[in-house]
Design a protein around this motif. Structure first.
Motif, PDB file in Angstrom:
ATOM      1  N   LEU A  11     -46.601   8.876 -18.048  1.00  0.00           N
ATOM      2  CA  LEU A  11     -45.172   8.963 -18.333  1.00  0.00           C
ATOM      3  C   LEU A  11     -44.969   9.627 -19.685  1.00  0.00           C
ATOM      4  O   LEU A  11     -45.595   9.236 -20.679  1.00  0.00           O
ATOM      5  CB  LEU A  11     -44.551   7.565 -18.332  1.00  0.00           C
ATOM      6  N   VAL A  12     -44.094  10.620 -19.723  1.00  0.00           N
ATOM      7  CA  VAL A  12     -43.839  11.346 -20.958  1.00  0.00           C
ATOM      8  C   VAL A  12     -42.363  11.717 -21.034  1.00  0.00           C
ATOM      9  O   VAL A  12     -41.700  11.895 -20.010  1.00  0.00           O
ATOM     10  CB  VAL A  12     -44.737  12.604 -21.044  1.00  0.00           C
ATOM     11  N   GLN A  13     -41.845  11.821 -22.244  1.00  0.00           N
ATOM     12  CA  GLN A  13     -40.460  12.229 -22.446  1.00  0.00           C
ATOM     13  C   GLN A  13     -40.318  13.740 -22.328  1.00  0.00           C
ATOM     14  O   GLN A  13     -41.284  14.479 -22.540  1.00  0.00           O
ATOM     15  CB  GLN A  13     -39.965  11.763 -23.816  1.00  0.00           C
ATOM     16  N   PRO A  14     -39.121  14.229 -21.979  1.00  0.00           N
ATOM     17  CA  PRO A  14     -38.914  15.674 -21.951  1.00  0.00           C
ATOM     18  C   PRO A  14     -39.321  16.318 -23.272  1.00  0.00           C
ATOM     19  O   PRO A  14     -39.030  15.796 -24.347  1.00  0.00           O
ATOM     20  CB  PRO A  14     -37.413  15.809 -21.701  1.00  0.00           C
ATOM     21  N   GLY A  15     -39.994  17.457 -23.166  1.00  0.00           N
ATOM     22  CA  GLY A  15     -40.502  18.138 -24.334  1.00  0.00           C
ATOM     23  C   GLY A  15     -41.900  17.728 -24.729  1.00  0.00           C
ATOM     24  O   GLY A  15     -42.515  18.385 -25.585  1.00  0.00           O
ATOM     25  N   GLN A  81     -53.170  22.108 -19.112  1.00  0.00           N
ATOM     26  CA  GLN A  81     -52.422  21.710 -20.299  1.00  0.00           C
ATOM     27  C   GLN A  81     -50.952  21.950 -20.033  1.00  0.00           C
ATOM     28  O   GLN A  81     -50.544  23.080 -19.779  1.00  0.00           O
ATOM     29  CB  GLN A  81     -52.884  22.505 -21.520  1.00  0.00           C
ATOM     30  N   MET A  82     -50.155  20.899 -20.095  1.00  0.00           N
ATOM     31  CA  MET A  82     -48.736  20.974 -19.786  1.00  0.00           C
ATOM     32  C   MET A  82     -47.938  20.677 -21.051  1.00  0.00           C
ATOM     33  O   MET A  82     -47.985  19.560 -21.574  1.00  0.00           O
ATOM     34  CB  MET A  82     -48.374  19.988 -18.680  1.00  0.00           C
ATOM     35  N   ASN A  83     -47.222  21.671 -21.527  1.00  0.00           N
ATOM     36  CA  ASN A  83     -46.384  21.539 -22.708  1.00  0.00           C
ATOM     37  C   ASN A  83     -44.917  21.709 -22.338  1.00  0.00           C
ATOM     38  O   ASN A  83     -44.582  22.231 -21.281  1.00  0.00           O
ATOM     39  CB  ASN A  83     -46.776  22.577 -23.760  1.00  0.00           C
ATOM     40  N   SER A  84     -44.049  21.277 -23.235  1.00  0.00           N
ATOM     41  CA  SER A  84     -42.604  21.400 -23.042  1.00  0.00           C
ATOM     42  C   SER A  84     -42.180  20.897 -21.674  1.00  0.00           C
ATOM     43  O   SER A  84     -41.437  21.554 -20.942  1.00  0.00           O
ATOM     44  CB  SER A  84     -42.172  22.862 -23.235  1.00  0.00           C
ATOM     45  N   LEU A  85     -42.644  19.716 -21.320  1.00  0.00           N
ATOM     46  CA  LEU A  85     -42.401  19.171 -19.995  1.00  0.00           C
ATOM     47  C   LEU A  85     -40.920  18.899 -19.752  1.00  0.00           C
ATOM     48  O   LEU A  85     -40.186  18.494 -20.661  1.00  0.00           O
ATOM     49  CB  LEU A  85     -43.209  17.897 -19.793  1.00  0.00           C
ATOM     50  N   LYS A  86     -40.505  19.131 -18.514  1.00  0.00           N
ATOM     51  CA  LYS A  86     -39.129  18.953 -18.085  1.00  0.00           C
ATOM     52  C   LYS A  86     -39.069  17.906 -16.977  1.00  0.00           C
ATOM     53  O   LYS A  86     -40.057  17.689 -16.280  1.00  0.00           O
ATOM     54  CB  LYS A  86     -38.557  20.272 -17.561  1.00  0.00           C
ATOM     55  N   PRO A  87     -37.913  17.270 -16.782  1.00  0.00           N
ATOM     56  CA  PRO A  87     -37.803  16.287 -15.697  1.00  0.00           C
ATOM     57  C   PRO A  87     -38.187  16.859 -14.335  1.00  0.00           C
ATOM     58  O   PRO A  87     -38.745  16.131 -13.502  1.00  0.00           O
ATOM     59  CB  PRO A  87     -36.324  15.887 -15.739  1.00  0.00           C
ATOM     60  N   GLU A  88     -37.914  18.128 -14.094  1.00  0.00           N
ATOM     61  CA  GLU A  88     -38.253  18.734 -12.816  1.00  0.00           C
ATOM     62  C   GLU A  88     -39.750  18.934 -12.614  1.00  0.00           C
ATOM     63  O   GLU A  88     -40.189  19.311 -11.528  1.00  0.00           O
ATOM     64  CB  GLU A  88     -37.521  20.074 -12.625  1.00  0.00           C
ATOM     65  N   ASP A  89     -40.546  18.680 -13.651  1.00  0.00           N
ATOM     66  CA  ASP A  89     -41.999  18.702 -13.510  1.00  0.00           C
ATOM     67  C   ASP A  89     -42.534  17.403 -12.915  1.00  0.00           C
ATOM     68  O   ASP A  89     -43.724  17.316 -12.606  1.00  0.00           O
ATOM     69  CB  ASP A  89     -42.669  18.944 -14.864  1.00  0.00           C
ATOM     70  N   THR A  90     -41.687  16.403 -12.771  1.00  0.00           N
ATOM     71  CA  THR A  90     -42.106  15.120 -12.227  1.00  0.00           C
ATOM     72  C   THR A  90     -42.610  15.285 -10.800  1.00  0.00           C
ATOM     73  O   THR A  90     -41.898  15.801  -9.931  1.00  0.00           O
ATOM     74  CB  THR A  90     -40.951  14.113 -12.262  1.00  0.00           C
ATOM     75  N   ALA A  91     -43.835  14.853 -10.551  1.00  0.00           N
ATOM     76  CA  ALA A  91     -44.459  15.000  -9.242  1.00  0.00           C
ATOM     77  C   ALA A  91     -45.842  14.371  -9.281  1.00  0.00           C
ATOM     78  O   ALA A  91     -46.334  13.986 -10.345  1.00  0.00           O
ATOM     79  CB  ALA A  91     -44.579  16.480  -8.860  1.00  0.00           C
ATOM     80  N   VAL A  92     -46.455  14.272  -8.111  1.00  0.00           N
ATOM     81  CA  VAL A  92     -47.870  13.960  -8.036  1.00  0.00           C
ATOM     82  C   VAL A  92     -48.625  15.279  -8.085  1.00  0.00           C
ATOM     83  O   VAL A  92     -48.338  16.189  -7.308  1.00  0.00           O
ATOM     84  CB  VAL A  92     -48.228  13.181  -6.755  1.00  0.00           C
ATOM     85  N   THR A 109     -52.588  12.610  -9.214  1.00  0.00           N
ATOM     86  CA  THR A 109     -52.251  11.849 -10.405  1.00  0.00           C
ATOM     87  C   THR A 109     -50.762  12.025 -10.692  1.00  0.00           C
ATOM     88  O   THR A 109     -50.235  13.135 -10.642  1.00  0.00           O
ATOM     89  CB  THR A 109     -53.120  12.276 -11.609  1.00  0.00           C
ATOM     90  N   GLN A 110     -50.081  10.925 -10.966  1.00  0.00           N
ATOM     91  CA  GLN A 110     -48.634  10.939 -11.145  1.00  0.00           C
ATOM     92  C   GLN A 110     -48.265  11.427 -12.535  1.00  0.00           C
ATOM     93  O   GLN A 110     -48.781  10.937 -13.540  1.00  0.00           O
ATOM     94  CB  GLN A 110     -48.052   9.541 -10.921  1.00  0.00           C
ATOM     95  N   VAL A 111     -47.350  12.382 -12.581  1.00  0.00           N
ATOM     96  CA  VAL A 111     -46.751  12.843 -13.825  1.00  0.00           C
ATOM     97  C   VAL A 111     -45.255  12.569 -13.745  1.00  0.00           C
ATOM     98  O   VAL A 111     -44.579  13.049 -12.836  1.00  0.00           O
ATOM     99  CB  VAL A 111     -47.005  14.343 -14.067  1.00  0.00           C
ATOM    100  N   THR A 112     -44.757  11.788 -14.681  1.00  0.00           N
ATOM    101  CA  THR A 112     -43.338  11.456 -14.718  1.00  0.00           C
ATOM    102  C   THR A 112     -42.760  11.887 -16.056  1.00  0.00           C
ATOM    103  O   THR A 112     -43.245  11.467 -17.108  1.00  0.00           O
ATOM    104  CB  THR A 112     -43.106   9.955 -14.514  1.00  0.00           C
ATOM    105  N   VAL A 113     -41.733  12.723 -16.003  1.00  0.00           N
ATOM    106  CA  VAL A 113     -41.053  13.204 -17.201  1.00  0.00           C
ATOM    107  C   VAL A 113     -39.639  12.645 -17.157  1.00  0.00           C
ATOM    108  O   VAL A 113     -38.833  13.033 -16.308  1.00  0.00           O
ATOM    109  CB  VAL A 113     -41.029  14.731 -17.274  1.00  0.00           C
ATOM    110  N   SER A 114     -39.344  11.738 -18.059  1.00  0.00           N
ATOM    111  CA  SER A 114     -38.077  11.022 -18.007  1.00  0.00           C
ATOM    112  C   SER A 114     -37.524  10.788 -19.407  1.00  0.00           C
ATOM    113  O   SER A 114     -38.255  10.430 -20.326  1.00  0.00           O
ATOM    114  CB  SER A 114     -38.251   9.684 -17.291  1.00  0.00           C
ATOM    115  N   LEU A 115     -36.198  10.972 -19.546  1.00  0.00           N
ATOM    116  CA  LEU A 115     -35.533  10.730 -20.807  1.00  0.00           C
ATOM    117  C   LEU A 115     -35.405   9.247 -21.055  1.00  0.00           C
ATOM    118  O   LEU A 115     -35.081   8.461 -20.162  1.00  0.00           O
ATOM    119  CB  LEU A 115     -34.162  11.399 -20.805  1.00  0.00           C
TER     120      LEU A 115
END
Length: 115
Positions: A11-15, A81-92, A109-115
């Protein structure tokens, strides 16, 4: 049988940033192409990036300039390497390998980008 082991999601915040790893094991074989796909609920699985043995890479337009794929041929490993992550990047995110013993998928592997 070739096995793929993925790690690095979370889980990571946008950006923010995350780094995904995938390693192939299970004997002596040649890896031709390694890549990353992703799938969000209700959507089809899509190619994010791939890299061939010689190092040439391709990226989806949605991630170009933000994501970087790389590989270690000696270890049969691929990284994203995923930088500047956006909510639309959320996916498995799924690792994919095209090898001399066939095609294989990681467990995801689950990647969740959420404010």
């Amino acid at each position: 049988q070739v096995q793929l082991v993925e790690s690095g999601g979370g889980l990571v915040q946008p950006g923010g940033s995350l780094r995904l790893s995938c390693a192939a094991s299970g004997g002596i074989f040649s890896v031709y192409v390694m890549g990353w796909y992703r799938q969000a609920p209700g959507l089809e699985r899509e190619l994010v990036a791939h890299i061939i043995t010689g190092g040439s890479t391709s990226y989806a337009d949605s991630v170009k300039g933000r994501f970087t794929i790389s590989r270690d041929n000696a270890k049969n490993a691929v990284y994203l390497q995923m930088n500047s992550l956006k909510p639309e990047d959320t996916a498995v995110y799924y690792c994919y390998v095209d090898s001399s013993r066939g095609n294989y998928w990681g467990q995801g592997t689950q990647v969740t980008v959420s404010l």
